[in-house]
Design an enzyme around this catalytic site. Structure first.
Site, PDB file in Angstrom:
ATOM      1  N   ARG A 112     -17.729 -13.880 -43.968  1.00 16.73           N
ATOM      2  CA  ARG A 112     -18.590 -15.492 -44.217  1.00 16.73           C
ATOM      3  C   ARG A 112     -18.197 -15.659 -45.461  1.00 16.73           C
ATOM      4  O   ARG A 112     -18.287 -14.810 -45.919  1.00 16.73           O
ATOM      5  CB  ARG A 112     -19.234 -15.694 -42.813  1.00 16.73           C
ATOM      6  CG  ARG A 112     -18.659 -15.635 -41.798  1.00 16.73           C
ATOM      7  CD  ARG A 112     -19.456 -15.898 -40.615  1.00 16.73           C
ATOM      8  NE  ARG A 112     -20.438 -16.881 -40.377  1.00 16.73           N
ATOM      9  CZ  ARG A 112     -21.624 -17.264 -40.664  1.00 16.73           C
ATOM     10  NH1 ARG A 112     -22.364 -16.069 -40.312  1.00 16.73           N
ATOM     11  NH2 ARG A 112     -22.338 -18.268 -40.864  1.00 16.73           N
ATOM     12  N   ASN A 172     -27.330   3.638 -46.823  1.00 13.48           N
ATOM     13  CA  ASN A 172     -26.246   4.076 -45.565  1.00 13.48           C
ATOM     14  C   ASN A 172     -26.729   2.941 -44.286  1.00 13.48           C
ATOM     15  O   ASN A 172     -27.925   2.961 -44.223  1.00 13.48           O
ATOM     16  CB  ASN A 172     -26.624   4.847 -44.903  1.00 13.48           C
ATOM     17  CG  ASN A 172     -24.952   4.963 -43.817  1.00 13.48           C
ATOM     18  OD1 ASN A 172     -23.476   5.754 -44.135  1.00 13.48           O
ATOM     19  ND2 ASN A 172     -25.790   5.823 -42.535  1.00 13.48           N
ATOM     20  N   ALA A 186       5.231 -44.253 -51.995  1.00 11.96           N
ATOM     21  CA  ALA A 186       4.718 -43.388 -50.652  1.00 11.96           C
ATOM     22  C   ALA A 186       4.196 -44.305 -49.618  1.00 11.96           C
ATOM     23  O   ALA A 186       2.726 -44.372 -49.419  1.00 11.96           O
ATOM     24  CB  ALA A 186       3.751 -42.957 -51.895  1.00 11.96           C
ATOM     25  N   ALA A 187       4.025 -45.461 -49.761  1.00 11.00           N
ATOM     26  CA  ALA A 187       2.892 -47.315 -48.830  1.00 11.00           C
ATOM     27  C   ALA A 187       3.918 -46.940 -47.543  1.00 11.00           C
ATOM     28  O   ALA A 187       2.242 -47.064 -47.057  1.00 11.00           O
ATOM     29  CB  ALA A 187       3.454 -48.210 -49.679  1.00 11.00           C
ATOM     30  N   ARG A 218       4.798 -42.203 -36.954  1.00  7.25           N
ATOM     31  CA  ARG A 218       4.986 -41.007 -36.046  1.00  7.25           C
ATOM     32  C   ARG A 218       4.643 -39.659 -36.366  1.00  7.25           C
ATOM     33  O   ARG A 218       4.596 -38.776 -35.595  1.00  7.25           O
ATOM     34  CB  ARG A 218       6.847 -40.740 -36.474  1.00  7.25           C
ATOM     35  CG  ARG A 218       7.755 -41.172 -35.689  1.00  7.25           C
ATOM     36  CD  ARG A 218       8.959 -41.124 -36.577  1.00  7.25           C
ATOM     37  NE  ARG A 218       9.650 -40.237 -36.382  1.00  7.25           N
ATOM     38  CZ  ARG A 218      10.964 -39.586 -36.954  1.00  7.25           C
ATOM     39  NH1 ARG A 218      11.412 -40.486 -37.867  1.00  7.25           N
ATOM     40  NH2 ARG A 218      10.963 -38.173 -37.282  1.00  7.25           N
TER      41      ARG A 218
HETATM   42  C1  UD1 Z   1      16.332 -43.985 -46.790  1.00  6.78           C
HETATM   43  C2  UD1 Z   1      17.240 -44.315 -47.316  1.00  6.78           C
HETATM   44  C3  UD1 Z   1      18.150 -43.742 -46.336  1.00  6.78           C
HETATM   45  C4  UD1 Z   1      18.407 -42.007 -46.582  1.00  6.78           C
HETATM   46  C5  UD1 Z   1      17.231 -41.552 -46.383  1.00  6.78           C
HETATM   47  C6  UD1 Z   1      16.129 -40.035 -46.992  1.00  6.78           C
HETATM   48  C7  UD1 Z   1      16.464 -46.234 -47.532  1.00  6.78           C
HETATM   49  C8  UD1 Z   1      16.485 -47.928 -46.923  1.00  6.78           C
HETATM   50  N1  UD1 Z   1      17.608 -45.903 -46.742  1.00  6.78           N
HETATM   51  O1  UD1 Z   1      15.680 -43.350 -45.367  1.00  6.78           O
HETATM   52  O2  UD1 Z   1      19.307 -44.248 -47.011  1.00  6.78           O
HETATM   53  O3  UD1 Z   1      19.338 -41.642 -46.018  1.00  6.78           O
HETATM   54  O4  UD1 Z   1      15.779 -41.501 -46.401  1.00  6.78           O
HETATM   55  O5  UD1 Z   1      15.093 -39.123 -46.071  1.00  6.78           O
HETATM   56  O6  UD1 Z   1      15.879 -46.686 -48.431  1.00  6.78           O
HETATM   57  N2  UD1 Z   1       8.033 -47.035 -48.640  1.00  6.78           N
HETATM   58  C9  UD1 Z   1       7.359 -47.409 -49.290  1.00  6.78           C
HETATM   59  N3  UD1 Z   1       7.427 -49.285 -49.269  1.00  6.78           N
HETATM   60  C10 UD1 Z   1       8.156 -49.505 -48.175  1.00  6.78           C
HETATM   61  C11 UD1 Z   1       9.009 -48.027 -46.983  1.00  6.78           C
HETATM   62  C12 UD1 Z   1       9.212 -47.468 -47.273  1.00  6.78           C
HETATM   63  O7  UD1 Z   1       6.864 -47.228 -50.278  1.00  6.78           O
HETATM   64  O8  UD1 Z   1       8.399 -50.979 -47.633  1.00  6.78           O
HETATM   65  C13 UD1 Z   1       8.416 -44.913 -48.465  1.00  6.78           C
HETATM   66  C14 UD1 Z   1       8.123 -43.699 -47.257  1.00  6.78           C
HETATM   67  O9  UD1 Z   1       6.972 -44.102 -47.535  1.00  6.78           O
HETATM   68  C15 UD1 Z   1       8.820 -43.418 -47.406  1.00  6.78           C
HETATM   69  C16 UD1 Z   1       9.923 -43.659 -48.790  1.00  6.78           C
HETATM   70  O10 UD1 Z   1       9.687 -45.068 -49.500  1.00  6.78           O
HETATM   71  O11 UD1 Z   1       7.635 -42.003 -48.268  1.00  6.78           O
HETATM   72  C17 UD1 Z   1      11.488 -43.668 -47.963  1.00  6.78           C
HETATM   73  O12 UD1 Z   1      11.020 -44.978 -46.273  1.00  6.78           O
HETATM   74  P1  UD1 Z   1      11.917 -44.315 -44.860  1.00  6.78           P
HETATM   75  O13 UD1 Z   1      11.603 -45.426 -44.322  1.00  6.78           O
HETATM   76  O14 UD1 Z   1      11.068 -42.300 -44.672  1.00  6.78           O
HETATM   77  O15 UD1 Z   1      13.145 -44.124 -45.496  1.00  6.78           O
HETATM   78  P2  UD1 Z   1      14.456 -43.618 -44.512  1.00  6.78           P
HETATM   79  O16 UD1 Z   1      14.397 -44.100 -42.918  1.00  6.78           O
HETATM   80  O17 UD1 Z   1      13.769 -41.901 -44.751  1.00  6.78           O
END
Ligand code: UD1
Ligand code: CA
Length: 473
Positions: free
Chosen positions: A343, A387, A11-12, A17
């Protein structure tokens, strides 16, 4: 049977977007931050520990997580900081360091913090498949008619050989409809052996977690996939996806309520957040929103267009159409609305009534008392069987401070009365219509506080013709 495991939650990421200052995983959906939905699913597993990987907005996310622990979340948490987001593979490397430090050798469940639709059952079945197949790595896959944007899973003889990201895929690979859903179970030993071997993508320079599949296949590891319905794996990268996930969560909650015996007239147009509890026999009309920690009793009716947030509604209450209630209590058998506004701090007694265009703020309305039309009741304490006629105003604010209006049991307040607080209208008294009350009314008295009426004989008949002569066309 519950399978023991460790959990890594990635979750980093920034959530670019979203174009929002809030970290992506803290956006609320059905009353909870996205990440809390993920944690709730995890709580249903036999997890030894959760390792959230945080980066963007680390402090804010960490303090949210601590607040859930204070709320009673049991699973221990070790936050891992990924200072720079160098890809999902790098994120996992950061987490593995912490996992190894703890000496853990259990299977590791890896999932994204931006997937609020995941459930305990789905994670459980992934773990079970992993264990039964004696796999070293299991990928949660999805079959998608339109797989665009997802990593495609290339299989051979029932084993997964690699995951090709959209931008790297050949035309034939792009046709593959089985995609990586972004949840995994990995043997700790596989991670320790192969994670250090990831190499940066030539396109983005990031380390991809999904490269583990190819490395694993080459090293003869058993890598399998378990297909999961997309409605559990949809991620949230932008507000369009957030809205789609939201729709699914509304649907789930409404279904749960109906199973519990709540009659929901239009399940597609009823919006109930996760924490809400509703008793059997309650009936909800379309376009009703129930938010926060609301508790609704049995046999309550909530008519269309009403919005309730953090309310406590007892049995047999009627909330008529288009009422708005916030941080309020409504006791047994009371009637509210249509178009009433409760409220924060409104407390309506059993069998009481607050009718149309009435606003109540931080006030107690006693048992059986009625405020039926077009009134403002703020900072007031109203006794039983009082009332209050149409158009009452508790004048509670002098521009500096708020003051209290007290109306004791069985007092009768005529229409269009203004009570200038602080003031007390004692029990069994009667306040005439149109009065402006700024002194206490003793018990049993009749109070009239308005100018005496004067009728001027024949004045209108004389005056009107003159007035009409000067009228402009
Ligand atoms: C990823 C998968 C893809 C898959 C898709 C499904 C990879 C390379 N690709 O793509 O194959 O189909 O998920 O949803 O894994 N995150 C970090 N640190 C980082 C990068 C990302 O913590 O350095 C976390 C993001 O916050 C996110 C998760 O990892 O919660 C997934 O990363 P994201 O960039 O969303 O991967 P996708 O492009 O969705
Ligand atoms: Ca994603």
């Amino acid at each position: 049977m519950d399978i023991k495991c460790e959990i890594v939650v990635m979750a980093a990421g920034k959530g670019t977007r979203m174009r929002s200052p809030l970290p992506k995983v803290l956006h609320k959906i059905s009353g909870w931050p996205i990440l809390r939905h993920v944690f709730t699913a995890i709580e249903g597993l036999s997890a030894e520990r959760i390792y959230p990987i945080l980066g963007h907005g680390l402090e804010a996310v960490q303090s949210e997580i601590e607040s859930w622990r204070a709320d009673g979340m049991q699973v221990p948490v070790t936050v891992c900081e990924q200072k720079e987001q160098k890809g999902t593979g790098h994120a996992l490397q950061v987490a593995l360091e912490a996992v190894s430090k703890n000496g853990a050798k259990l299977p590791v469940v890896i999932l994204s913090g931006d997937g609020p639709l995941i459930t305990s059952d789905v994670l459980q079945s992934l773990l079970l498949k992993h264990q039964e197949s004696q796999a070293q790595f299991t990928v949660g896959g999805m079959e998608l008619e339109n797989p665009f944007g997802y990593g495609r899973l290339v299989q051979e003889n029932g084993l997964v050989k690699k995951c090709v990201e959209e931008k790297d895929a050949s035309d034939i690979e792009r046709e593959i409809q089985l995609v990586n859903g972004g949840i995994y179970v990995a043997e700790n030993s596989l991670l320790e052996e192969l994670l250090p071997k990831l190499s940066p993508s030539s396109v983005t320079g990031e380390l991809y977690l999904t490269e583990l599949i190819e490395l694993g296949a080459k090293a003869d590891k058993k890598i399998i996939t378990e297909v999961v319905a997309p409605k559990y794996l949809h991620g949230v990268n932008d507000f369009e996806q957030l809205s789609r996930a939201q729709r699914i969560l509304w649907g789930r909650k409404v279904k749960d309520c109906m199973r519990e015996g709540v009659r929901i007239e239009d399940s597609n147009h009823t919006y109930i957040e996760m924490m809400v509890e509703i008793g059997q026999g309650t009936r909800i009309e379309p376009n009703v929103y129930i938010y926060g920690n609301s508790k609704i009793g049995r046999n309550v009716t909530i008519q269309s267009g009403s919005r309730l947030e953090n309310v406590e509604i007892a049995d047999n209450v009627m909330i008529k159409a288009h009422s708005v209630l916030q941080n309020s209590t409504v006791r047994e058998g009371a009637v509210v609305g249509p178009m009433a506004h409760l409220r924060p701090g409104a407390d309506l007694g059993p069998g009481s009534k607050v009718g149309n265009y009435v606003e109540v703020k931080k006030s107690v309305i006693g048992k059986g008392s009625k405020v039926s039309h077009l009134s403002y009741v703020g900072d007031a304490e109203i006794g039983e069987d009082v009332n209050i006629g149409c158009g009452f105003v508790a004048c509670n604010y002098d521009g500096v401070k708020k003051s209290k209006t007290t109306i004791e049991d069985r007092a009768f307040i005529g229409s269009s009365v203004q009570a200038i607080a602080p003031v007390t209208i004692h029990a069994d008294s009667y306040v005439s219509t149109g009065s402006v009350i700024n002194r206490d009314v003793p018990s049993g008295d009749l109070s009239i506080a308005r100018a005496r009426q004067v009728n001027k004989e024949g004045y209108a008949r004389k005056f009107l013709p003159k007035k009409n002569a000067f009228k402009e066309e």
